[in-house]
Design an enzyme around this catalytic site. Sequence first.
Site, PDB file in Angstrom:
ATOM      1  N   TRP A 246      13.319  34.506  55.226  1.00  0.00           N
ATOM      2  CA  TRP A 246      12.496  33.748  53.781  1.00  0.00           C
ATOM      3  C   TRP A 246      13.155  32.463  53.836  1.00  0.00           C
ATOM      4  CZ3 TRP A 246       8.778  35.281  50.655  1.00  0.00           C
ATOM      5  CH2 TRP A 246       8.374  34.664  49.987  1.00  0.00           C
TER       6      TRP A 246
ATOM      7  N   ARG B  13       5.045  37.167  57.893  1.00  0.00           N
ATOM      8  CA  ARG B  13       4.805  37.918  56.752  1.00  0.00           C
ATOM      9  C   ARG B  13       4.284  36.989  55.704  1.00  0.00           C
ATOM     10  NH1 ARG B  13       8.337  39.291  52.058  1.00  0.00           N
ATOM     11  NH2 ARG B  13       7.583  41.505  51.230  1.00  0.00           N
TER      12      ARG B  13
END
Length: 553
Positions: free
Chosen positions: A299, A96
Amino acid sequence: MRRTSSTTRQHPLTGLMALLASLVGLVLVGALFPAVAHAQSPGVQATGLHISNGRLVEGNGNDFVMRGVNAAHTWYPGRTEQSLADIKALGANSVRVVLADGHRWAANSASDVADVIAQCKANRLICVLEVHDTTGYGEDSAAGTLDQAADYWIGLKDVLAGQENYIVINIGNEPWGNTSPDGWTAPTIAAVKKLRGAGLQHTIMVDAPNWGQDWQGVMRANAKSVYDADTTGNLIFSIHMYSVFDTAQEITDYLNAYVGAKLPLLIGEFGGPADQYGDPDEDTMMATAQQLKLGYLAWSWSGNTDPILDLAVNFDPKQLSSWGQRVFNGANGIARTAKEATVFGGGSGDTQAPTAPGTPTASAVTSTSVTLTWPAATDDVGVTGYDVVRVGSGDETRVATSTTNTATVSGLTAATAYTFAVYAHDAAGNRSTRSATVNVTTDKAPTTACSVGYRVVGEWPGGFQGEIKIGNPGTAAINGWKLGFAFADGQTVSNMWGGTAAQSGGTVTVTPASYTTTIPAGGSVTVGFIASKGSTNTAPTAFTLNGSTCKVS
């Protein structure tokens, strides 16, 4: 959103804790939020990645489960090319990518986005493109709107067209804060309709309110109406899981609600390290995602101003943090569960795994590294690479990859016994059985006479300036060094001169600048730094230089 740009940090729980206290147990399911109804798939399908029966599938109908990470392209554009290659080498099948539409950060141009897509394809990664400027709208005054983000995507239509097999459009990151999150639904529907009205046929991803964590259940309650607004039915929901999701029950209930309703969902961001707001249960997140065959994107690769969230320290794949090791090499991690998209050749009919490599042998053993060599594996199509793993306590950790039958494992501890083994894999993602193991004991650390003086130059609320003087009382110069120490009170280095700091939790390592790399015999060098702090600021009590303990003066 527990992540930051190089200049701005926002936390998903800003202004949240008082509200959480009023919700006993922070129940995210059942009694608090209504169940979502089953989705019905419209007849129109995208030409590439699309939704079928509540699942993300490729153009050929093959189920695709994302296993990857987030990468902060818009803040570190010069790092992206190498980062994508490193992320792929560690086993990911997707990434992403942070972009900006110009509202808060400088917009990524059409040519830049086209280059990102090309790099994703070159590295055989499915690419989720997201606009970050929308983060925390309604609570963060700097945030842009989903409508503005939709206009940005429409402006990129010529670049995005024809890439439906390779990309997903994540309209806007965490597009609503904690203030009146009910306001999320209407602009989300409007943005979806705007993109479809402009002719974009890609799979669309939408993030939840409450800084992505949907702790008030707005996305869950309205998921069916948002899904139905997409005339193609090619829409997937993204939940971000950080400190709100700190119990197994919260995680499993939330994910199962969507699966039961056949509404497509993935974990678009998640973190594992604990913070002052709580301790996310990343083990349950990853295990449940694997059980339910849902995608996840951790993340984040590197570059956080809060380095505890960096998967790789200083963008170096050889310096995975404990968080990075967990995501890539732990149970239900990327290395063990990712399958390459068939559009790149993964799962393309080749189901035969390579033979096991031969038993590795060790050479060039030092206090911190070893070179391993092994007889090559064979495969009916072709061996494309090898994974070297450290074996211990019933678990494995990947420590090196190679396209040949030799690899150097670095970052080891002096005078320590290790066990290593090797796997082979082919282009289709088939992995061999494990080779026999080899035992290696690293050499003792070389003796380095050193002294360290640490002092606080000045303090202010929330921060301080520090200085470290590294002395060499020996008779020979020290050429090249690495200093190690640990903070006890959550201090975080933000800037350093005279050296470069890398930090994981409280542990800090410092490497020299060009002008401090040599410490002359009987001399010293000094590094200074700026750091954040809380109410206490205890000085480190122990320092090592090149693995040897220094005298603290």
